[in-house]
Design a protein around this motif. Structure first.
Motif, PDB file in Angstrom:
ATOM      1  N   LEU A  56      42.664  -7.146  91.226  1.00 46.13           N
ATOM      2  CA  LEU A  56      43.769  -7.365  91.771  1.00 46.13           C
ATOM      3  C   LEU A  56      44.919  -6.582  91.361  1.00 46.13           C
ATOM      4  CD1 LEU A  56      43.860 -10.996  93.063  1.00 46.13           C
ATOM      5  CD2 LEU A  56      43.341  -8.960  94.493  1.00 46.13           C
ATOM      6  N   GLN A  57      44.895  -6.568  90.137  1.00 42.76           N
ATOM      7  CA  GLN A  57      46.059  -5.831  89.415  1.00 42.76           C
ATOM      8  C   GLN A  57      45.990  -4.123  89.391  1.00 42.76           C
ATOM      9  OE1 GLN A  57      46.241  -7.294  85.512  1.00 42.76           O
ATOM     10  NE2 GLN A  57      46.656  -9.277  86.032  1.00 42.76           N
ATOM     11  N   GLN A  58      44.523  -3.822  89.521  1.00 40.78           N
ATOM     12  CA  GLN A  58      44.162  -2.524  89.644  1.00 40.78           C
ATOM     13  C   GLN A  58      44.056  -2.049  91.043  1.00 40.78           C
ATOM     14  OE1 GLN A  58      43.698  -0.022  87.115  1.00 40.78           O
ATOM     15  NE2 GLN A  58      44.195  -1.816  85.787  1.00 40.78           N
ATOM     16  N   GLY A  59      44.830  -2.992  91.889  1.00 38.30           N
ATOM     17  CA  GLY A  59      44.981  -2.327  93.497  1.00 38.30           C
ATOM     18  C   GLY A  59      43.748  -2.409  94.196  1.00 38.30           C
ATOM     19  N   MET A  60      42.880  -3.548  93.909  1.00 41.17           N
ATOM     20  CA  MET A  60      41.931  -3.921  95.029  1.00 41.17           C
ATOM     21  C   MET A  60      42.585  -4.969  96.264  1.00 41.17           C
ATOM     22  SD  MET A  60      38.482  -6.077  94.364  1.00 41.17           S
ATOM     23  CE  MET A  60      37.842  -4.750  93.435  1.00 41.17           C
ATOM     24  N   THR A  61      42.275  -4.535  97.457  1.00 37.58           N
ATOM     25  CA  THR A  61      42.785  -5.178  98.468  1.00 37.58           C
ATOM     26  C   THR A  61      42.556  -6.585  98.603  1.00 37.58           C
ATOM     27  OG1 THR A  61      42.629  -3.166  99.785  1.00 37.58           O
ATOM     28  CG2 THR A  61      42.994  -5.173 101.118  1.00 37.58           C
ATOM     29  N   PRO A  62      43.263  -7.604  98.174  1.00 29.97           N
ATOM     30  CA  PRO A  62      43.132  -9.019  98.233  1.00 29.97           C
ATOM     31  C   PRO A  62      42.249  -9.535  99.452  1.00 29.97           C
ATOM     32  CG  PRO A  62      45.274  -8.732  97.818  1.00 29.97           C
ATOM     33  CD  PRO A  62      44.945  -7.231  98.474  1.00 29.97           C
ATOM     34  N   SER A  63      42.343  -8.942 100.547  1.00 30.68           N
ATOM     35  CA  SER A  63      41.640  -9.260 102.023  1.00 30.68           C
ATOM     36  C   SER A  63      40.248  -8.822 102.064  1.00 30.68           C
ATOM     37  CB  SER A  63      42.514  -8.982 103.273  1.00 30.68           C
ATOM     38  OG  SER A  63      42.492  -7.482 103.201  1.00 30.68           O
ATOM     39  N   SER A  64      39.975  -8.011 101.125  1.00 32.66           N
ATOM     40  CA  SER A  64      38.451  -7.675 101.016  1.00 32.66           C
ATOM     41  C   SER A  64      37.672  -8.425  99.925  1.00 32.66           C
ATOM     42  CB  SER A  64      38.152  -6.166 100.248  1.00 32.66           C
ATOM     43  OG  SER A  64      38.856  -5.963  98.895  1.00 32.66           O
ATOM     44  N   ILE A  65      38.442  -9.664  99.300  1.00 28.79           N
ATOM     45  CA  ILE A  65      37.641 -10.408  98.428  1.00 28.79           C
ATOM     46  C   ILE A  65      37.509 -11.982  98.802  1.00 28.79           C
ATOM     47  CG2 ILE A  65      38.015 -11.453  96.033  1.00 28.79           C
ATOM     48  CD1 ILE A  65      39.836  -9.141  95.262  1.00 28.79           C
ATOM     49  N   TYR A  66      36.684 -12.528  98.795  1.00 22.43           N
ATOM     50  CA  TYR A  66      36.154 -13.817  99.215  1.00 22.43           C
ATOM     51  C   TYR A  66      35.713 -14.499  98.000  1.00 22.43           C
ATOM     52  CZ  TYR A  66      35.994 -11.714 104.018  1.00 22.43           C
ATOM     53  OH  TYR A  66      36.197 -10.927 105.004  1.00 22.43           O
ATOM     54  N   LEU A  67      36.475 -15.766  97.618  1.00 20.49           N
ATOM     55  CA  LEU A  67      36.173 -16.629  96.443  1.00 20.49           C
ATOM     56  C   LEU A  67      35.705 -18.135  97.041  1.00 20.49           C
ATOM     57  CD1 LEU A  67      36.519 -17.329  93.464  1.00 20.49           C
ATOM     58  CD2 LEU A  67      38.827 -17.847  94.044  1.00 20.49           C
ATOM     59  N   ILE A  68      34.631 -18.297  96.446  1.00 21.02           N
ATOM     60  CA  ILE A  68      33.972 -19.768  96.421  1.00 21.02           C
ATOM     61  C   ILE A  68      34.228 -20.531  95.121  1.00 21.02           C
ATOM     62  CG2 ILE A  68      32.181 -21.243  96.782  1.00 21.02           C
ATOM     63  CD1 ILE A  68      30.778 -18.787  98.424  1.00 21.02           C
ATOM     64  N   ASP A  69      34.960 -21.570  95.159  1.00 23.65           N
ATOM     65  CA  ASP A  69      35.304 -22.373  94.000  1.00 23.65           C
ATOM     66  C   ASP A  69      35.486 -23.637  94.420  1.00 23.65           C
ATOM     67  OD1 ASP A  69      35.617 -22.010  90.612  1.00 23.65           O
ATOM     68  OD2 ASP A  69      37.103 -23.402  91.654  1.00 23.65           O
ATOM     69  N   ARG A  70      35.094 -24.848  93.631  1.00 22.11           N
ATOM     70  CA  ARG A  70      35.440 -26.075  94.018  1.00 22.11           C
ATOM     71  C   ARG A  70      36.761 -26.464  93.538  1.00 22.11           C
ATOM     72  NH1 ARG A  70      30.661 -28.034  95.577  1.00 22.11           N
ATOM     73  NH2 ARG A  70      28.944 -27.503  95.061  1.00 22.11           N
ATOM     74  N   GLY A  71      37.490 -26.047  92.636  1.00 24.40           N
ATOM     75  CA  GLY A  71      38.806 -26.247  92.343  1.00 24.40           C
ATOM     76  C   GLY A  71      39.935 -25.911  93.279  1.00 24.40           C
ATOM     77  N   LEU A  72      40.620 -26.790  93.748  1.00 24.24           N
ATOM     78  CA  LEU A  72      41.449 -26.404  94.732  1.00 24.24           C
ATOM     79  C   LEU A  72      42.695 -25.933  94.102  1.00 24.24           C
ATOM     80  CD1 LEU A  72      41.633 -29.824  96.627  1.00 24.24           C
ATOM     81  CD2 LEU A  72      40.888 -27.735  97.640  1.00 24.24           C
ATOM     82  N   GLU A  73      43.181 -26.097  92.935  1.00 24.69           N
ATOM     83  CA  GLU A  73      44.252 -25.582  92.329  1.00 24.69           C
ATOM     84  C   GLU A  73      43.763 -24.214  92.179  1.00 24.69           C
ATOM     85  OE1 GLU A  73      47.070 -25.728  88.277  1.00 24.69           O
ATOM     86  OE2 GLU A  73      45.570 -27.303  88.787  1.00 24.69           O
ATOM     87  N   THR A  74      42.558 -23.427  91.812  1.00 28.11           N
ATOM     88  CA  THR A  74      42.168 -22.481  91.543  1.00 28.11           C
ATOM     89  C   THR A  74      42.241 -21.802  92.811  1.00 28.11           C
ATOM     90  OG1 THR A  74      40.760 -22.827  89.940  1.00 28.11           O
ATOM     91  CG2 THR A  74      40.445 -20.902  90.913  1.00 28.11           C
ATOM     92  N   LEU A  75      41.746 -22.173  94.177  1.00 25.81           N
ATOM     93  CA  LEU A  75      41.732 -21.507  95.466  1.00 25.81           C
ATOM     94  C   LEU A  75      43.156 -21.296  95.827  1.00 25.81           C
ATOM     95  CD1 LEU A  75      38.905 -23.690  96.922  1.00 25.81           C
ATOM     96  CD2 LEU A  75      38.670 -21.314  96.162  1.00 25.81           C
ATOM     97  N   GLU A  76      44.042 -22.381  95.753  1.00 27.94           N
ATOM     98  CA  GLU A  76      45.417 -22.223  96.027  1.00 27.94           C
ATOM     99  C   GLU A  76      46.054 -20.893  95.535  1.00 27.94           C
ATOM    100  OE1 GLU A  76      47.152 -23.619  98.653  1.00 27.94           O
ATOM    101  OE2 GLU A  76      45.524 -24.736  99.079  1.00 27.94           O
ATOM    102  N   GLY A  77      45.644 -20.710  94.215  1.00 29.19           N
ATOM    103  CA  GLY A  77      46.293 -19.712  93.385  1.00 29.19           C
ATOM    104  C   GLY A  77      45.921 -18.390  94.041  1.00 29.19           C
ATOM    105  N   PHE A  78      44.768 -18.308  94.142  1.00 27.61           N
ATOM    106  CA  PHE A  78      44.086 -17.008  94.872  1.00 27.61           C
ATOM    107  C   PHE A  78      44.387 -16.861  96.286  1.00 27.61           C
ATOM    108  CE2 PHE A  78      41.553 -16.902  90.960  1.00 27.61           C
ATOM    109  CZ  PHE A  78      41.946 -15.715  90.392  1.00 27.61           C
ATOM    110  N   LYS A  79      44.524 -17.892  97.117  1.00 32.33           N
ATOM    111  CA  LYS A  79      44.917 -17.873  98.337  1.00 32.33           C
ATOM    112  C   LYS A  79      46.328 -17.295  98.528  1.00 32.33           C
ATOM    113  CE  LYS A  79      44.772 -20.711 102.488  1.00 32.33           C
ATOM    114  NZ  LYS A  79      44.954 -21.890 103.214  1.00 32.33           N
ATOM    115  N   ASP A  80      47.204 -17.562  97.620  1.00 29.55           N
ATOM    116  CA  ASP A  80      48.523 -17.110  97.805  1.00 29.55           C
ATOM    117  C   ASP A  80      48.658 -15.667  97.543  1.00 29.55           C
ATOM    118  OD1 ASP A  80      49.541 -19.685  98.309  1.00 29.55           O
ATOM    119  OD2 ASP A  80      50.126 -20.063  96.014  1.00 29.55           O
ATOM    120  N   LYS A  81      47.612 -15.138  96.699  1.00 29.30           N
ATOM    121  CA  LYS A  81      47.515 -13.780  96.517  1.00 29.30           C
ATOM    122  C   LYS A  81      47.176 -12.955  97.739  1.00 29.30           C
ATOM    123  CE  LYS A  81      47.401 -14.396  91.567  1.00 29.30           C
ATOM    124  NZ  LYS A  81      46.663 -14.219  90.082  1.00 29.30           N
ATOM    125  N   GLY A  82      46.502 -13.418  98.715  1.00 30.59           N
ATOM    126  CA  GLY A  82      45.772 -13.001  99.888  1.00 30.59           C
ATOM    127  C   GLY A  82      44.231 -12.883  99.884  1.00 30.59           C
TER     128      GLY A  82
END
Length: 273
Positions: free
Chosen positions: A28-54
């Motif tokens: 993400l810091q190198q310019g990857m488009t956030p909407s091109s990334i799909y993340l699966i994780d059981r941790g709600l806090e982790t998911l919320e953090g990345f959801k806020d980034k797009g």
């Protein structure tokens, strides 16, 4: 920096723990488009953090919309979890997907056996300094030539990248660069404790010891001399440094401990495979 075409790949990341998050944040810091990334994780806090980034976020496989074709599938789960759960991810892999595993010990053949849809598999062993763009990453694939540009484009944004031609060497890689930061952290911890025993207060002991480790590491990086020469350059005959080194190097105990440390880590990698 990765080429724009690599930064626009559609990527699925399974596992948002320390390593998965480090890699994802680096992209993400190198310019990857956030909407091109799909993340699966059981941790709600982790998911919320990345959801806020797009980033698209999901707690389980069933939530991922059907019909999506991923260019890259980054498997960033612990080896034990992979063995227990990995088969449920098979439907998310197509013939064109490049499966990239950063799990220690799990061989390419094993991954292909557990995930029959995975025709294209690359193993990458990163380490945690990838979090700050100073990582060391080593890759292996039985179809290496087909993925050089893709993998190097993605991972060179996080530090230095190297290929190996023999997958068996990945056990040694895991023991050295994969686990290595923890060894150095422990040395730094011991250095701080030693500073305290000499009577320095806790804050000063920590500052002096850790800044010395950081400064010495930067000198290694910037100097043309190897580490043995650097050591000799700061060791005056019969001086304080020589006295300290004589205790540290006595009977080659430290060298033997380091060798045992790396051998045990490599052995565990073999066991996990």
């Amino acid at each position: 920096m990765a080429e724009q075409s690599e930064l626009e790949k559609k990527i699925l990341v399974v596992g948002g723990g320390r390593m998965g998050s480090a890699i994802l944040n680096g992209w993400l810091q190198q310019g990857m488009t956030p909407s091109s990334i799909y993340l699966i994780d059981r941790g709600l806090e982790t998911l919320e953090g990345f959801k806020d980034k797009g980033v698209h976020t999901f707690q389980n496989v069933e939530e991922v919309p059907a019909g999506i074709t991923f260019d890259v599938f980054l498997l960033a789960l612990k080896p034990q979890v992979i063995i227990q759960q990995v088969t449920e991810f098979n439907r998310l892999i197509s013939d064109s997907t490049c499966l990239v595993s950063v799990a220690a010990g799990i061989m390419v053949a094993t991954l292909k056996q557990m995930l029959p849809n995975a025709k294209n598999v690359v193993r990458v062993m990163p380490n945690t300094p990838a979090m700050i763009g100073k990582g060391v990453m080593v890759g292996y694939s039985d179809k290496q030539a087909e993925f050089v540009k893709l993998i190097e484009g993605l991972f060179s944004t996080l530090g230095r990248f190297f290929w190996i031609a023999d997958e068996q060497q990945m056990h040694a890689v895991t023991a050295i660069s994969g686990s290595g930061p923890a060894y150095l952290f422990y040395f730094a911890q011991c250095f701080v404790e030693s500073a305290k025993t000499l009577g320095l207060d806790e804050n000063l002991a920590q500052e002096l010891a850790l800044e010395t480790v950081i400064g010495a590491a930067n000198l290694i990086e910037q100097s043309d001399d190897d580490v043995e020469i650097l050591r000799k350059n700061v060791t005056s005959p019969n001086g304080t440094t020589q006295a300290g080194l004589e205790a540290l190097m006595a009977d080659s105990i430290l060298k033997q401990l380091m060798e045992a440390c790396c051998q045990q880590a490599a052995k565990r990698s073999v066991e996990l495979s």
